[in-house]
Design a protein around this motif. Structure first.
Motif, PDB file in Angstrom:
ATOM      1  N   PRO A 172     -12.922  -3.890  55.967  1.00  0.00           N
ATOM      2  CA  PRO A 172     -12.005  -3.620  54.847  1.00  0.00           C
ATOM      3  C   PRO A 172     -11.404  -2.211  54.882  1.00  0.00           C
ATOM      4  O   PRO A 172     -10.237  -2.024  54.528  1.00  0.00           O
ATOM      5  CB  PRO A 172     -12.897  -3.821  53.614  1.00  0.00           C
ATOM      6  CG  PRO A 172     -13.934  -4.792  54.057  1.00  0.00           C
ATOM      7  CD  PRO A 172     -14.219  -4.415  55.473  1.00  0.00           C
ATOM      8  N   ALA A 173     -12.201  -1.231  55.321  1.00  0.00           N
ATOM      9  CA  ALA A 173     -11.686   0.135  55.388  1.00  0.00           C
ATOM     10  C   ALA A 173     -10.668   0.292  56.507  1.00  0.00           C
ATOM     11  O   ALA A 173      -9.708   1.060  56.386  1.00  0.00           O
ATOM     12  CB  ALA A 173     -12.836   1.125  55.597  1.00  0.00           C
ATOM     13  N   VAL A 174     -10.858  -0.454  57.594  1.00  0.00           N
ATOM     14  CA  VAL A 174      -9.928  -0.387  58.720  1.00  0.00           C
ATOM     15  C   VAL A 174      -8.639  -1.146  58.397  1.00  0.00           C
ATOM     16  O   VAL A 174      -7.564  -0.774  58.876  1.00  0.00           O
ATOM     17  CB  VAL A 174     -10.591  -0.960  59.989  1.00  0.00           C
ATOM     18  CG1 VAL A 174      -9.584  -1.069  61.137  1.00  0.00           C
ATOM     19  CG2 VAL A 174     -11.763  -0.080  60.412  1.00  0.00           C
ATOM     20  N   LEU A 175      -8.754  -2.192  57.552  1.00  0.00           N
ATOM     21  CA  LEU A 175      -7.610  -3.040  57.212  1.00  0.00           C
ATOM     22  C   LEU A 175      -7.339  -3.013  55.708  1.00  0.00           C
ATOM     23  O   LEU A 175      -7.478  -4.029  55.020  1.00  0.00           O
ATOM     24  CB  LEU A 175      -7.863  -4.482  57.674  1.00  0.00           C
ATOM     25  CG  LEU A 175      -8.125  -4.694  59.160  1.00  0.00           C
ATOM     26  CD1 LEU A 175      -8.467  -6.144  59.435  1.00  0.00           C
ATOM     27  CD2 LEU A 175      -6.936  -4.239  59.993  1.00  0.00           C
ATOM     28  N   PRO A 176      -6.957  -1.862  55.176  1.00  0.00           N
ATOM     29  CA  PRO A 176      -6.658  -1.801  53.743  1.00  0.00           C
ATOM     30  C   PRO A 176      -5.474  -2.704  53.415  1.00  0.00           C
ATOM     31  O   PRO A 176      -4.555  -2.875  54.201  1.00  0.00           O
ATOM     32  CB  PRO A 176      -6.310  -0.324  53.527  1.00  0.00           C
ATOM     33  CG  PRO A 176      -5.855   0.166  54.864  1.00  0.00           C
ATOM     34  CD  PRO A 176      -6.675  -0.585  55.861  1.00  0.00           C
ATOM     35  N   GLY A 177      -5.536  -3.308  52.241  1.00  0.00           N
ATOM     36  CA  GLY A 177      -4.466  -4.213  51.838  1.00  0.00           C
ATOM     37  C   GLY A 177      -4.791  -5.661  52.098  1.00  0.00           C
ATOM     38  O   GLY A 177      -4.175  -6.557  51.525  1.00  0.00           O
ATOM     39  N   PRO A 180     -10.873  -8.384  51.330  1.00  0.00           N
ATOM     40  CA  PRO A 180     -12.112  -8.151  52.092  1.00  0.00           C
ATOM     41  C   PRO A 180     -12.883  -9.420  52.397  1.00  0.00           C
ATOM     42  O   PRO A 180     -13.390  -9.598  53.516  1.00  0.00           O
ATOM     43  CB  PRO A 180     -12.921  -7.219  51.179  1.00  0.00           C
ATOM     44  CG  PRO A 180     -11.898  -6.537  50.338  1.00  0.00           C
ATOM     45  CD  PRO A 180     -10.824  -7.553  50.108  1.00  0.00           C
ATOM     46  N   ARG A 181     -12.994 -10.335  51.429  1.00  0.00           N
ATOM     47  CA  ARG A 181     -13.755 -11.548  51.666  1.00  0.00           C
ATOM     48  C   ARG A 181     -13.067 -12.427  52.715  1.00  0.00           C
ATOM     49  O   ARG A 181     -13.717 -12.961  53.615  1.00  0.00           O
ATOM     50  CB  ARG A 181     -13.933 -12.333  50.365  1.00  0.00           C
ATOM     51  CG  ARG A 181     -14.711 -13.631  50.544  1.00  0.00           C
ATOM     52  CD  ARG A 181     -14.954 -14.323  49.218  1.00  0.00           C
ATOM     53  NE  ARG A 181     -15.823 -13.528  48.364  1.00  0.00           N
ATOM     54  CZ  ARG A 181     -16.219 -13.906  47.147  1.00  0.00           C
ATOM     55  NH1 ARG A 181     -15.800 -15.064  46.640  1.00  0.00           N
ATOM     56  NH2 ARG A 181     -17.010 -13.140  46.435  1.00  0.00           N
ATOM     57  N   ALA A 182     -11.755 -12.559  52.594  1.00  0.00           N
ATOM     58  CA  ALA A 182     -11.010 -13.372  53.556  1.00  0.00           C
ATOM     59  C   ALA A 182     -11.099 -12.775  54.958  1.00  0.00           C
ATOM     60  O   ALA A 182     -11.245 -13.509  55.948  1.00  0.00           O
ATOM     61  CB  ALA A 182      -9.551 -13.493  53.124  1.00  0.00           C
ATOM     62  N   VAL A 183     -11.024 -11.451  55.049  1.00  0.00           N
ATOM     63  CA  VAL A 183     -11.119 -10.772  56.347  1.00  0.00           C
ATOM     64  C   VAL A 183     -12.471 -11.038  56.988  1.00  0.00           C
ATOM     65  O   VAL A 183     -12.570 -11.346  58.183  1.00  0.00           O
ATOM     66  CB  VAL A 183     -10.880  -9.256  56.175  1.00  0.00           C
ATOM     67  CG1 VAL A 183     -11.390  -8.493  57.397  1.00  0.00           C
ATOM     68  CG2 VAL A 183      -9.405  -8.968  55.974  1.00  0.00           C
TER      69      VAL A 183
END
Length: 218
Positions: A172-177, A180-183
């Motif tokens: 989540p920190a690497v991919l903001p926006g 988080p759950r889906a990622v």
């Protein structure tokens, strides 16, 4: 070359402060695991997994000759000095190899070393971003992998990055926006789909969720 470990270390640094975005325990395990994977992919190390408890898995050095890469050579020296279980090896390699990784990223012009003091007494080091263009390309690869947008599917290195980042809860920190759950769900499916394919899976004797837990638990 410690390519996977360098990419991971870059993603775990805050561009502005130059400090780790995760606690040191998770950083050590993640970076150490990436270094081990770099060694496995280079044919220098294999993982011996005895039947039964995956916690008995151990890295085995196949070739201890110098690699010319300071990070990998430091890791090999630790592995040849003492027989240790996989989780210990990852933790200690991650700790010992952080400095050579930072030196490699500095030499590439991607970060710069910044000295400071904590409470005016304790010397500290941080590595703010110097050139973010390469890091942006790595983030784009990770994002495309977990969103299914990578043409032809993600490459091996990107899958391994996703596996490690998801293992320590750093996606989540690497991919903001991104949600988080889906990622995390997409990352889990991606890793599962690639687990039985490629030379890294063979070298790790079918890296599975049990071994991932050993590497990233804590």
């Amino acid at each position: 070359m410690s390519a996977l470990a360098q990419d991971l270390a870059l993603l775990l640094l805050d561009d502005t402060s130059g400090r780790s975005t995760v606690d040191l325990g998770r950083r050590h395990r993640a970076v150490g695991s990436a270094v081990l994977l770099d060694l496995v992919r280079a044919g220098r190390v294999a993982v011996d997994r005895p039947e039964g408890d995956p916690k008995d898995a151990r890295p085995v050095v196949l070739d201890a000759a110098p690699t010319g890469d300071a990070t990998l050579d430091r890791a090999l020296s630790l592995l040849t000095a003492k027989d240790r279980k996989l989780a210990w090896a990852a933790e200690n390699i991650g700790h010992a190899c952080w400095e050579p990784l930072m030196e490699a990223l500095t030499d590439r012009g991607l970060v710069r070393r910044q000295e400071g003091r904590f409470l005016g007494l304790i010397r500290t080091s941080s590595w703010p971003a110097e050139d973010t263009s390469y890091e942006a390309s790595v983030v784009a690869r990770v994002r495309a992998a977990v969103t299914g947008e990578a043409d032809g599917g993600p490459d091996e290195s990107t899958v391994l990055l996703v596996m490690i980042l998801d293992g320590i809860g750093a996606l989540p920190a690497v991919l903001p926006g991104e949600d988080p759950r889906a990622v995390s769900e997409r990352a889990g499916r991606l890793v599962a789909a690639h687990r039985e394919h490629g030379p890294w899976a063979e070298a790790f004797k079918g890296l599975d969720s049990a071994l991932i837990t050993v590497l990233f638990a804590g």
